[in-house]
Design a protein around this motif. Sequence first.
Motif, PDB file in Angstrom:
ATOM      1  N   ARG A   1       2.957  21.559  73.642  1.00  0.00           N
ATOM      2  CA  ARG A   1       3.005  22.454  72.471  1.00  0.00           C
ATOM      3  C   ARG A   1       4.277  22.138  71.691  1.00  0.00           C
ATOM      4  O   ARG A   1       5.379  22.175  72.260  1.00  0.00           O
TER       5      ARG A   1
ATOM      6  N   ARG B   1       6.386  22.334  67.637  1.00  0.00           N
ATOM      7  CA  ARG B   1       6.519  23.054  66.370  1.00  0.00           C
ATOM      8  C   ARG B   1       6.674  22.043  65.239  1.00  0.00           C
ATOM      9  O   ARG B   1       7.396  21.060  65.388  1.00  0.00           O
TER      10      ARG B   1
ATOM     11  N   THR C   1      -0.934  20.670  70.933  1.00  0.00           N
ATOM     12  CA  THR C   1      -1.046  21.807  70.024  1.00  0.00           C
ATOM     13  C   THR C   1       0.182  21.846  69.133  1.00  0.00           C
ATOM     14  O   THR C   1       1.311  21.819  69.622  1.00  0.00           O
TER      15      THR C   1
ATOM     16  N   ASN D   1       2.166  24.038  66.387  1.00  0.00           N
ATOM     17  CA  ASN D   1       2.317  25.376  65.809  1.00  0.00           C
ATOM     18  C   ASN D   1       3.203  25.317  64.568  1.00  0.00           C
ATOM     19  O   ASN D   1       4.340  24.852  64.645  1.00  0.00           O
TER      20      ASN D   1
END
Length: 470
Positions: A257, A259, A292, A294
């Motif tokens: 994950r 950013r 992923t 974000n």
Amino acid sequence: MDQAADRQAERAALVKRKERAALWSIVASVAITLAKGAVGLGTGSLALISDAAHSLLDVASTTMTWLAVRAADKPADEQHHYGHGKLESLAALAETAFLFLLSGIVAWEGVRRLMEGEADVRPSWLAVGVLVGAIAVDAWRWAALKRVARETGSDALDADALHFAADLVNSVLVLGALGLAALGYPQADAAVAIGVSLFIALAGFRLARRTIDTLLDTAPEGVAERVRDAVKSVPGVVEVDSVRARPMGGRVMGEVRVRVSRTLPLDRVTAIKAGIDAAIHRELPHSEFTITANPIQLDDETILERVMLIAAHLRVPVHHVTVQEIEGRLSVSFDVEVDGRIALSAAHALASRVESAIQDELGPTVEVESHIEPLEMDHLKGREADARTAAAVALALAEAASGIDKLTDVHGVRVRETPSGLVVNYHCHAPPDLDVATVHACVDELERRVRTQHPEILRVIGHAEPAGRE
């Protein structure tokens, strides 16, 4: 697509290597077992008989390994969403059970012979020859299996390699026991057998612990740190939130994950994720990670970027965004483009929706104003204007430009007739060091003057180029 095909071909080649290595292990185990068993029964050596029994279990375990390797590489299905890789770990765990069983039987028989004083061992050169041959085969299979297991990450092949390593040590110890028996120390055979059983139990314990860690999804040591460092190096990644990894049948699977800036367009975020996947694959070729991304607000985000982002999310085109600070209070104004055919009430509701979203983002004290402009939603069908009309418009453009100090050399004039009016395109020159805002104002002034003379013109599109450009 090419990258995915390459990875699939690479994986297919690894699967074939694993199956071939496991199959050769079966052949080697059968040959060693038959030779040791025959000579052990002929010499009466418990150490050699236990070694043959160990090899017999190797036949079963290597066969199970071959079957597990074939089954583990089946693709994912509706019942097994993550594939069948854990079958290799289950096979390795079953092999450790064989190791513990064998070590217990050998230890019990060795202790019994020591306590009862049995020592009917008849050393022979044939036994020595068989053991030397077995040591050579074990060394060959151990090296081959260890190499393939390391390259493919196969738990089952690693367990197989451990079996052959144990066989090798066993054979060396049994060879020593036969030598001591020939020198008049027959009890050494039972003592060596007990030592062999302890070695087998220790090897089985280590393998079991590693296999159980795999079945419990224990993160491979150091993998998360390597993945995190690889992901950080990808341009566009603001921060790595988390990395989760687990072993799965010779591969490493996991989740990453990260950013990224929320102002990035979707295709750019997709490119960043592809870059992360490539970076992880370079670091861990046999891996599969779900990525992923974000979106987050960065500290250096400008008001203009935030306004444009909100408009993009609402799928409403805006332009000419003006941000002002008036006596400590922020004011934002912009042009919003709507379908020119809809009623004012619907257009006003759409503009108000954009204004409210911007105010929610920037705060209730910010002044937000919009100007509604019509947007042509359909293609304008038309044709080239007649020569007289085109010449008249070109002359009007040239005359109007002559009265504007910064614009020169109007050229490339094209005039098209549409049901809504004339659409005019042209090129002109402006000083190359002039700022864009001033050039835009000059082009707007030229458009105003021409449309005053020719009200039938719907749109004028002026393309300014740096003067002196070839």
